[in-house]
Design a protein around this motif. Structure first.
Motif, PDB file in Angstrom:
ATOM      1  N   PHE A  17       0.811  -1.215   0.000  1.00 54.20           N
ATOM      2  CA  PHE A  17       0.000   0.000   0.000  1.00 54.20           C
ATOM      3  C   PHE A  17       0.844   1.265   0.000  1.00 54.20           C
ATOM      4  O   PHE A  17       0.353   2.340  -0.322  1.00 54.20           O
ATOM      5  N   ASN A  18       2.126   1.146   0.362  1.00 57.66           N
ATOM      6  CA  ASN A  18       3.002   2.317   0.301  1.00 57.66           C
ATOM      7  C   ASN A  18       3.467   2.604  -1.116  1.00 57.66           C
ATOM      8  O   ASN A  18       4.013   3.666  -1.390  1.00 57.66           O
ATOM      9  N   ASN A  19       3.268   1.636  -2.015  1.00 53.66           N
ATOM     10  CA  ASN A  19       3.723   1.775  -3.395  1.00 53.66           C
ATOM     11  C   ASN A  19       2.549   2.218  -4.260  1.00 53.66           C
ATOM     12  O   ASN A  19       1.963   1.434  -5.003  1.00 53.66           O
ATOM     13  N   LYS A  20       2.201   3.479  -4.162  1.00 50.21           N
ATOM     14  CA  LYS A  20       0.941   3.968  -4.732  1.00 50.21           C
ATOM     15  C   LYS A  20       0.920   3.922  -6.257  1.00 50.21           C
ATOM     16  O   LYS A  20      -0.128   3.688  -6.862  1.00 50.21           O
ATOM     17  N   MET A  21       2.059   4.173  -6.904  1.00 46.94           N
ATOM     18  CA  MET A  21       2.063   4.185  -8.366  1.00 46.94           C
ATOM     19  C   MET A  21       1.695   2.807  -8.923  1.00 46.94           C
ATOM     20  O   MET A  21       0.863   2.692  -9.833  1.00 46.94           O
ATOM     21  N   TYR A  22       2.289   1.756  -8.374  1.00 47.26           N
ATOM     22  CA  TYR A  22       2.007   0.419  -8.890  1.00 47.26           C
ATOM     23  C   TYR A  22       0.620  -0.059  -8.476  1.00 47.26           C
ATOM     24  O   TYR A  22      -0.004  -0.856  -9.185  1.00 47.26           O
ATOM     25  N   PHE A  28      -6.375   0.332 -10.190  1.00 52.46           N
ATOM     26  CA  PHE A  28      -7.268   1.443 -10.530  1.00 52.46           C
ATOM     27  C   PHE A  28      -7.289   1.778 -12.025  1.00 52.46           C
ATOM     28  O   PHE A  28      -8.316   2.187 -12.550  1.00 52.46           O
ATOM     29  N   GLN A  29      -6.153   1.622 -12.690  1.00 50.37           N
ATOM     30  CA  GLN A  29      -6.134   1.920 -14.115  1.00 50.37           C
ATOM     31  C   GLN A  29      -7.126   1.065 -14.909  1.00 50.37           C
ATOM     32  O   GLN A  29      -7.796   1.588 -15.811  1.00 50.37           O
ATOM     33  N   PRO A  30      -7.273  -0.251 -14.619  1.00 56.62           N
ATOM     34  CA  PRO A  30      -8.288  -1.033 -15.345  1.00 56.62           C
ATOM     35  C   PRO A  30      -9.685  -0.463 -15.202  1.00 56.62           C
ATOM     36  O   PRO A  30     -10.488  -0.527 -16.141  1.00 56.62           O
ATOM     37  N   LEU A  31      -9.995   0.126 -14.037  1.00 54.10           N
ATOM     38  CA  LEU A  31     -11.315   0.736 -13.838  1.00 54.10           C
ATOM     39  C   LEU A  31     -11.532   1.895 -14.812  1.00 54.10           C
ATOM     40  O   LEU A  31     -12.629   2.063 -15.358  1.00 54.10           O
ATOM     41  N   VAL A  32     -10.472   2.677 -15.032  1.00 51.62           N
ATOM     42  CA  VAL A  32     -10.577   3.837 -15.924  1.00 51.62           C
ATOM     43  C   VAL A  32     -10.897   3.386 -17.351  1.00 51.62           C
ATOM     44  O   VAL A  32     -11.839   3.873 -17.987  1.00 51.62           O
ATOM     45  N   PHE A  33     -10.132   2.416 -17.858  1.00 49.13           N
ATOM     46  CA  PHE A  33     -10.328   1.968 -19.239  1.00 49.13           C
ATOM     47  C   PHE A  33     -11.648   1.216 -19.410  1.00 49.13           C
ATOM     48  O   PHE A  33     -12.304   1.325 -20.448  1.00 49.13           O
ATOM     49  N   LEU A  34     -12.047   0.458 -18.399  1.00 54.12           N
ATOM     50  CA  LEU A  34     -13.321  -0.253 -18.498  1.00 54.12           C
ATOM     51  C   LEU A  34     -14.499   0.716 -18.439  1.00 54.12           C
ATOM     52  O   LEU A  34     -15.544   0.468 -19.063  1.00 54.12           O
ATOM     53  N   THR A  35     -14.336   1.811 -17.718  1.00 54.94           N
ATOM     54  CA  THR A  35     -15.392   2.839 -17.701  1.00 54.94           C
ATOM     55  C   THR A  35     -15.565   3.435 -19.094  1.00 54.94           C
ATOM     56  O   THR A  35     -16.703   3.634 -19.564  1.00 54.94           O
ATOM     57  N   ILE A  36     -14.445   3.693 -19.771  1.00 60.56           N
ATOM     58  CA  ILE A  36     -14.510   4.201 -21.148  1.00 60.56           C
ATOM     59  C   ILE A  36     -15.200   3.180 -22.048  1.00 60.56           C
ATOM     60  O   ILE A  36     -16.055   3.524 -22.874  1.00 60.56           O
ATOM     61  N   THR A  37     -14.827   1.903 -21.884  1.00 61.86           N
ATOM     62  CA  THR A  37     -15.454   0.834 -22.683  1.00 61.86           C
ATOM     63  C   THR A  37     -16.954   0.767 -22.418  1.00 61.86           C
ATOM     64  O   THR A  37     -17.757   0.586 -23.343  1.00 61.86           O
ATOM     65  N   TYR A  38     -17.324   0.931 -21.153  1.00 59.15           N
ATOM     66  CA  TYR A  38     -18.746   0.867 -20.793  1.00 59.15           C
ATOM     67  C   TYR A  38     -19.542   1.955 -21.513  1.00 59.15           C
ATOM     68  O   TYR A  38     -20.592   1.681 -22.114  1.00 59.15           O
ATOM     69  N   PHE A  39     -19.033   3.178 -21.485  1.00 54.43           N
ATOM     70  CA  PHE A  39     -19.761   4.282 -22.121  1.00 54.43           C
ATOM     71  C   PHE A  39     -19.720   4.173 -23.652  1.00 54.43           C
ATOM     72  O   PHE A  39     -20.663   4.597 -24.327  1.00 54.43           O
ATOM     73  N   LEU A  40     -18.625   3.609 -24.182  1.00 54.87           N
ATOM     74  CA  LEU A  40     -18.600   3.356 -25.628  1.00 54.87           C
ATOM     75  C   LEU A  40     -19.717   2.394 -26.019  1.00 54.87           C
ATOM     76  O   LEU A  40     -20.395   2.570 -27.043  1.00 54.87           O
ATOM     77  N   GLY A  41     -19.902   1.370 -25.174  1.00 53.36           N
ATOM     78  CA  GLY A  41     -20.969   0.404 -25.439  1.00 53.36           C
ATOM     79  C   GLY A  41     -22.345   1.026 -25.337  1.00 53.36           C
ATOM     80  O   GLY A  41     -23.269   0.623 -26.057  1.00 53.36           O
ATOM     81  N   GLN A  42     -22.477   2.007 -24.416  1.00 50.88           N
ATOM     82  CA  GLN A  42     -23.764   2.694 -24.267  1.00 50.88           C
ATOM     83  C   GLN A  42     -24.065   3.596 -25.465  1.00 50.88           C
ATOM     84  O   GLN A  42     -25.223   3.750 -25.880  1.00 50.88           O
ATOM     85  N   MET A  43     -23.010   4.214 -26.014  1.00 54.10           N
ATOM     86  CA  MET A  43     -23.197   5.176 -27.102  1.00 54.10           C
ATOM     87  C   MET A  43     -23.281   4.504 -28.465  1.00 54.10           C
ATOM     88  O   MET A  43     -23.882   5.038 -29.393  1.00 54.10           O
ATOM     89  N   ARG A  44     -22.635   3.345 -28.585  1.00 55.99           N
ATOM     90  CA  ARG A  44     -22.560   2.714 -29.901  1.00 55.99           C
ATOM     91  C   ARG A  44     -22.799   1.217 -29.773  1.00 55.99           C
ATOM     92  O   ARG A  44     -22.012   0.512 -29.137  1.00 55.99           O
ATOM     93  N   ILE A 113      -7.494  -8.965 -12.901  1.00 58.23           N
ATOM     94  CA  ILE A 113      -8.294  -7.935 -12.222  1.00 58.23           C
ATOM     95  C   ILE A 113      -9.223  -7.248 -13.223  1.00 58.23           C
ATOM     96  O   ILE A 113     -10.403  -6.988 -12.927  1.00 58.23           O
ATOM     97  N   THR A 114      -8.707  -6.973 -14.418  1.00 61.45           N
ATOM     98  CA  THR A 114      -9.541  -6.342 -15.454  1.00 61.45           C
ATOM     99  C   THR A 114     -10.742  -7.222 -15.796  1.00 61.45           C
ATOM    100  O   THR A 114     -11.870  -6.722 -15.921  1.00 61.45           O
TER     101      THR A 114
END
Length: 254
Positions: A17-22, A28-44, A113-114
């Protein structure tokens, strides 16, 4: 220390937990990209959800390998352990290779995790036609990422501000290796560069496994072949580093 102990130690270090970047890269990064994928699916309607989910996983894996393995050699200098490695009974190449292999295995965690996020949180209908074929192609990709990490650790050892250069190549290599768009759509000179990187063939093999394309075997073969060439070149380079460190006491920023 054997390989299993090294892997467990690396997992503890990079998920601390002290290694915040990793933590951001893995959790957390997978959440960001999956959120984009989710909204892409909603729009198209009609987008290939599996391809976007796998693309999100590959981006997270690549980001993790770039930052962890890319600084594997310089970090030894920062922690003042490089001099001990140079006089150790094992070669510097073996030490760094062990680290980049363990880093690539840890990168698999971000893919798992993704997939868990995509099913549990976003409720995507993730369907992989042949799990074993897909897993085999992912292992090929992991090996290619390990070799690239090995080479980047050597290249970045020549620079003082390693993270600045890592940030510089993070997204361009994702695009160049065909994570978003097929490499065939690029200009010829970019295709030549892209197909000289084993990760490109690994990415194509993973996507081909999703569509059960027979080209997957050829792409995986090219990825393994290129990775083998890079591995031999890396062995030569690391031998030169050892010679330089022992004779001159420095190499690049070392």
């Amino acid at each position: 220390m054997n390989s299993a102990e090294l892997l467990i130690r690396e997992i503890k270090y990079f998920t601390n937990f002290n290694n915040k970047m990793y933590q951001f890269l893995l959790f957390f990064q997978p959440l960001v990209f999956l959120t984009i994928t989710y909204f892409l699916g909603q729009m198209r309607e009609g987008i290939e959800v599996e391809r976007f989910i796998v693309a999100s996983a590959i981006i997270s894996m690549w980001s993790y390998v770039l930052y962890s393995s890319g600084s594997a050699l310089v970090s030894q200098k920062w922690s003042d352990t490089l001099k001990m490695l140079v006089v150790a009974p094992v070669s510097l190449f073996s030490v760094i290779l062990s680290k980049v292999l363990s880093n690539a295995v840890i990168a698999l965690i971000s893919m798992v995790i993704t997939f868990i996020y995509s099913v549990v949180i976003f409720r995507f209908d993730l369907h992989i036609p042949n799990v074993w074929l897909f897993f085999g192609s992912v292992l090929v990709l992991v090996f290619s990422l390990s070799v690239i990490g090995l080479m980047l650790a050597f290249i970045f050892s020549a620079f003082e501000n390693v993270f600045a250069f890592q940030n510089l190549i993070l997204t361009p290599l994702i695009v160049l290796c065909g994570v978003f768009l097929p490499v065939e759509n690029f200009p010829v000179f970019l295709q030549v560069i892209a197909y000289g990187i084993p990760m490109t063939w690994g990415v194509e093999a993973v996507y081909s496994s999703l569509s059960l394309s027979s080209e997957m075997y050829q792409q995986a073969g090219f990825s393994l072949l290129l990775s083998g060439v890079y591995l031999i070149v890396g062995l030569v380079f690391y031998k030169r580093i050892e010679i330089a460190l022992r004779s001159k006491g420095n190499w690049g920023v070392m």
